[in-house]
Each structure stands twice: as structure tokens, then as C-alpha cells.
Design an enzyme around this catalytic site. Structure first.
Site, PDB file in Angstrom:
ATOM      1  NE  ARG A   1      -3.688  -2.300   2.529  1.00 47.64           N
ATOM      2  CZ  ARG A   1      -4.546  -2.573   3.266  1.00 47.64           C
ATOM      3  NH1 ARG A   1      -4.963  -1.705   4.331  1.00 47.64           N
ATOM      4  NH2 ARG A   1      -5.368  -3.656   3.230  1.00 47.64           N
TER       5      ARG A   1
ATOM      6  CD  GLU B   1      -8.028  -1.141  11.047  1.00 47.52           C
ATOM      7  OE1 GLU B   1      -8.044  -2.105  10.205  1.00 47.52           O
ATOM      8  OE2 GLU B   1      -7.989  -0.017  10.989  1.00 47.52           O
TER       9      GLU B   1
ATOM     10  CB  SER C   1     -11.096  -4.185   8.999  1.00 52.50           C
ATOM     11  OG  SER C   1     -12.121  -3.408   8.942  1.00 52.50           O
TER      12      SER C   1
ATOM     13  NE  ARG D   1      -1.526  -1.435  11.598  1.00 53.80           N
ATOM     14  CZ  ARG D   1      -2.405  -0.803  11.671  1.00 53.80           C
ATOM     15  NH1 ARG D   1      -3.660  -0.678  12.411  1.00 53.80           N
ATOM     16  NH2 ARG D   1      -1.997   0.374  10.761  1.00 53.80           N
TER      17      ARG D   1
END
Length: 434
Positions: A271, A358, A361, A399
């Protein structure tokens, strides 16, 4: 993509639901849509009239010739020719209108489900539940950058090789990263019934259009080309394996008995983060390249919301087994992603930041992606019906690495390995610098 029939039936209701999404508005250019739709209706009405005229006049031609009225027959044939020309012109214009409508709708996000809380931004999100209690430390808490450096987490080499927002892992931390991905894959396949996949990391433009990354988010993607070949197809590095997994059913008609289809894959994700300059510049929270174990479900429309709740549970199971405190958040209308009808975020506790961040999702896109991909199944009545598509992180590996390092740190800088990960690390109970 939105259902054009729904727009035609109740445009004000669709616009009202779109307006609950994030500002600025409008998402749908109503004036442009109405102009195109009005012209389409006029052209289709005129087409039907012309076809009726052509049929009527064509019948007269044979009768006129049979009666020897050749002049009148020639005039009728000329009239049929003129009708044919107008029909062809109308058909060409209809093709243009349909393409313009398609382009217009491709930029419009999904409609929020009625159960989604209405809100302008993340402040309108609703906490659903929490699991675990953040640990109290009796020594100064270090962040994952400082903890990871002795274990092989190297941002300088990543920057030397590729620039900012890249990392290089070696030794113990690289092994931990691999162990996390393998653990997640095994859990999703063995406990939750997903089929493991290995997908391409480079995909064609129409694949990204199918899941909604294009055309709207082109600037957030990495583009690739084949050498100096100017005629090579437009291709992109995947930002998530949701893209490739979901598109496995594009342009297919499935049997109803095939549903649900549950797929998972571990892949790197790329990304450009074009819209996030200055955010999370330290560490691994926001990288141009990161790994993720993705979950995708292709379901019957009647069961997609049940599947969404299950998928959230599948992501939660990873965090629970890693002994990481987290909370589940229902995103409001103003904070949801482009293709989602409803989304839950899982946020893991990050001690050094003293907050939840986060890590997963999970979204139900309903028929939004399926309509773009033309992914259907044959229902009980024998008719083709659009499937519903769902996706969720199970989890973001980088993460999760951050969370494990920070939540399970010890005063001496070593990391206590959660019991669920030990089989993937040769039974190791504590991760220390070599």
C-alpha cells in the site's frame, strides 16, 4: 456497485443513505445520473416505437408488391431503411450512456446496512465488547522498535533497500513473524474451516475493479509494468489477498450447494498509503509492505450477516490464543470502507501507546462486489442471483508482532512466548537476543 434497479425505484432513499457516509458529499452526482437515466428511458421508449413501426411497415411491403404497387413498396422499404439507421444510432448512443452510467456508479460507495450506527467519523463508532485486561507493568514499558532491535527488527536496512516505511527482519524476530503467520493459517484452516490458498501478488486492473479498489483508490496502489512493454496490461501489486481470493468467483455461476466458500491466504500486502502522510512514521504500525492472513467468505445472501459475526469470532480467536487484550468496534457510517455495508474492527492493546490499535477489519460487502464481478449462484427457483462477499483480517501479521512484543515483554528485554506460538518456535518459551 449499487443496484441500478434500486436507484431507479427510490433514488431519494439511496441518496439519503449515502449522505450518512463520510463528508464531503455528494458521492453520487444526482444531476448527472438523472440526465443519463432520463436520456436512456427516452431512447429505449423511442427504440420500442421504431421497432413496432419497422415490423408494421415490413409487413406492408410484401402486400404492396403482391398488389403490384411497386412505388409504394419502394417508399415503404426506404422508410424501413431510415428506421434501421435511427435504431443503429440509438443503439450506439445507448451503449455510450450505459458506459457513462457504469463509470458513474463505479465511484459510488456501498449503502450502509440499517444496523450500522450513524456517525460522521471514528468518534461515532460503537464499542461492542472487550476481552482481556491490559497488563500492569512494574518496569518502564518499551515500544516494539526498542524491543525488536536486539531481536533483529531493522528499520535502517529496510530504508536503505527501499526507503521509508519498509522494515528488514532477521534472526529471532523474523522467526517470530513467520511463526505468527503459520499459527494464524493453521487456526483458520483447522479450527474454522477455511481452505488455504496461495494467490498471485500481481493482478489485472479488472480484478481491482471487482473488489472496489479501482478506480477510486488508484493512488493508494503500487503499479507494475513488464519491462519496457508499452502494450502490457495494466497491473498492480495487491494491497490485500482479499482482492485475489474474492475474484476467484468472478464471472461464475455457482451451485447453491457450493455456498458458503471460505478461503484464507497469507500474503504480503502493498500500500502506498497516499492519504496517510505523517501518521505512524515510527515502527511497524503503518508500512508500505506488510503481511496479512486474510479470510474471505462467499455466501448466500440470507446468511451473510450470520457469517459476518462468525468471521469476527474467527479473528478474535487469534487474539485470545495469543493472550492479547482487545476490543471489538462497530464502525459508524462515516468511518466505513468504500465497499462495506457493515464493518467490525478489532483493536488490540498496544502498551507503549497506551491505547487500542486496529489489527483486523471484518466486513460484509453484501452484493456490492459481486455485482461488479458478476459472481452469481443458481437459487432454488433456478434463477441466477448475486452472492454476498465478506472479508476480514485473520490477522495483520506485523501488527500482531507489535502486540506480542509489547504485551509480553519482560524487564530484561526478552519476550515471553504465548503458549499457542511455542510449537511454531520449537517449544521456545522466551525470545531473547542471540
Amino acid at each position: 456497485m449499487l443496484d441500478i434497479v434500486q436507484l431507479r425505484k427510490d433514488l431519494p432513499a439511496v441518496v439519503a443513505r449515502l449522505e450518512t457516509r463520510k463528508q464531503p458529499q455528494p458521492y453520487l452526482d444526482v444531476a448527472a445520473y438523472q440526465a443519463l437515466e432520463g436520456e436512456r428511458k427516452t431512447l429505449q421508449t423511442r427504440t420500442e416505437e421504431l421497432q413496432a413501426q419497422r415490423n408494421s411497415v415490413s409487413k406492408q411491403i410484401g402486400m404492396l408488391k403482391g398488389k403490384g404497387q411497386h412505388a409504394e413498396a419502394d417508399a415503404a422499404m426506404a422508410q424501413v431503411g431510415a428506421i434501421k439507421d435511427e435504431l443503429e444510432a440509438g443503439a450506439a448512443r445507448l451503449d455510450v450512456i450505459q458506459a457513462e452510467l457504469q463509470a458513474l456508479l463505479m465511484a459510488v460507495p456501498n449503502l450502509p446496512h440499517e444496523s450500522v450506527p450513524v456517525g460522521e467519523d471514528e468518534s461515532g463508532n460503537v464499542e461492542v465488547r472487550r476481552w482481556g485486561t491490559p497488563r500492569s507493568f512494574d518496569f518502564p514499558v518499551r515500544d516494539h522498535v526498542d524491543l525488536g532491535a536486539p531481536l533483529g527488527l531493522d528499520f535502517e536496512t529496510g530504508a536503505l533497500l527501499s526507503g521509508s516505511r519498509f522494515s528488514f527482519l532477521r534472526g529471532p524476530v523474523a522467526r517470530l513473524h513467520r511463526a505468527l503467520a503459520q499459527f494464524m493459517l493453521d487456526l483458520q484452516t483447522e479450527a474454522h474451516g477455511y481452505t488455504e490458498c496461495y494467490t498471485p501478488y500481481i493482478v489485472n486492473r479488472e480484478v481491482l475493479e471487482g473488489t472496489g479498489q479501482l478506480p477510486k483508490f488508484k493512488d493508494d496502489m503500487f503499479w507494475v509494468s513488464r519491462g519496457g512493454d508499452e502494450d502490457s496490461p495494466e497491473q498492480y501489486l495487491i494491497s490485500t489477498s482479499e482482492i485475489s481470493l474474492t475474484n476467484t468467483v468472478r464471472e461464475r455461476v455457482l451451485a447453491e450447494s457450493d455456498l458458503p466458500i471460505k478461503l484464507t491466504a497469507h500474503s504480503p500486502c502493498f500500500r502506498s498509503e497516499a492519504g496517510s502522510a505523517g501518521r505512524d512514521t515510527r515502527g511497524m504500525i503503518r508500512q508500505h509492505q506488510f503481511d496479512k492472513v486474510e479470510m474471505v467468505q462467499i455466501t448466500h445472501p440470507d446468511t451473510s450477516y450470520e457469517a459476518l459475526e462468525q468471521m469476527v469470532g474467527h479473528a478474535e480467536a487469534v487474539l485470545q490464543k495469543l493472550e492479547l487484550p482487545y476490543r471489538v468496534i462497530a464502525l459508524c457510517t462515516g468511518d466505513m470502507g468504500f465497499g462495506a455495508a457493515k464493518t467490525y474492527d478489532l483493536e488490540v492493546w498496544v502498551p507503549a501507546q497506551n491505547t487500542y490499535r486496529e489489527i483486523s477489519s471484518c466486513s460484509n460487502c453484501e452484493a456490492f462486489q459481486a455485482r461488479r464481478m458478476q459472481a452469481r449462484f443458481k437459487n432454488a427457483q433456478g434463477k441466477n442471483e448475486l452472492v454476498h462477499t465478506l472479508n476480514g483480517s485473520g490477522l495483520a501479521v506485523g501488527r500482531a508482532l507489535v502486540a506480542v512484543l509489547e504485551n509480553h515483554q519482560n524487564a530484561d528485554g526478552s519476550i515471553s512466548v504465548p503458549a499457542a506460538l511455542r510449537p511454531y518456535l520449537g517449544g521456545l518459551q522466551r525470545l531473547s537476543a542471540p
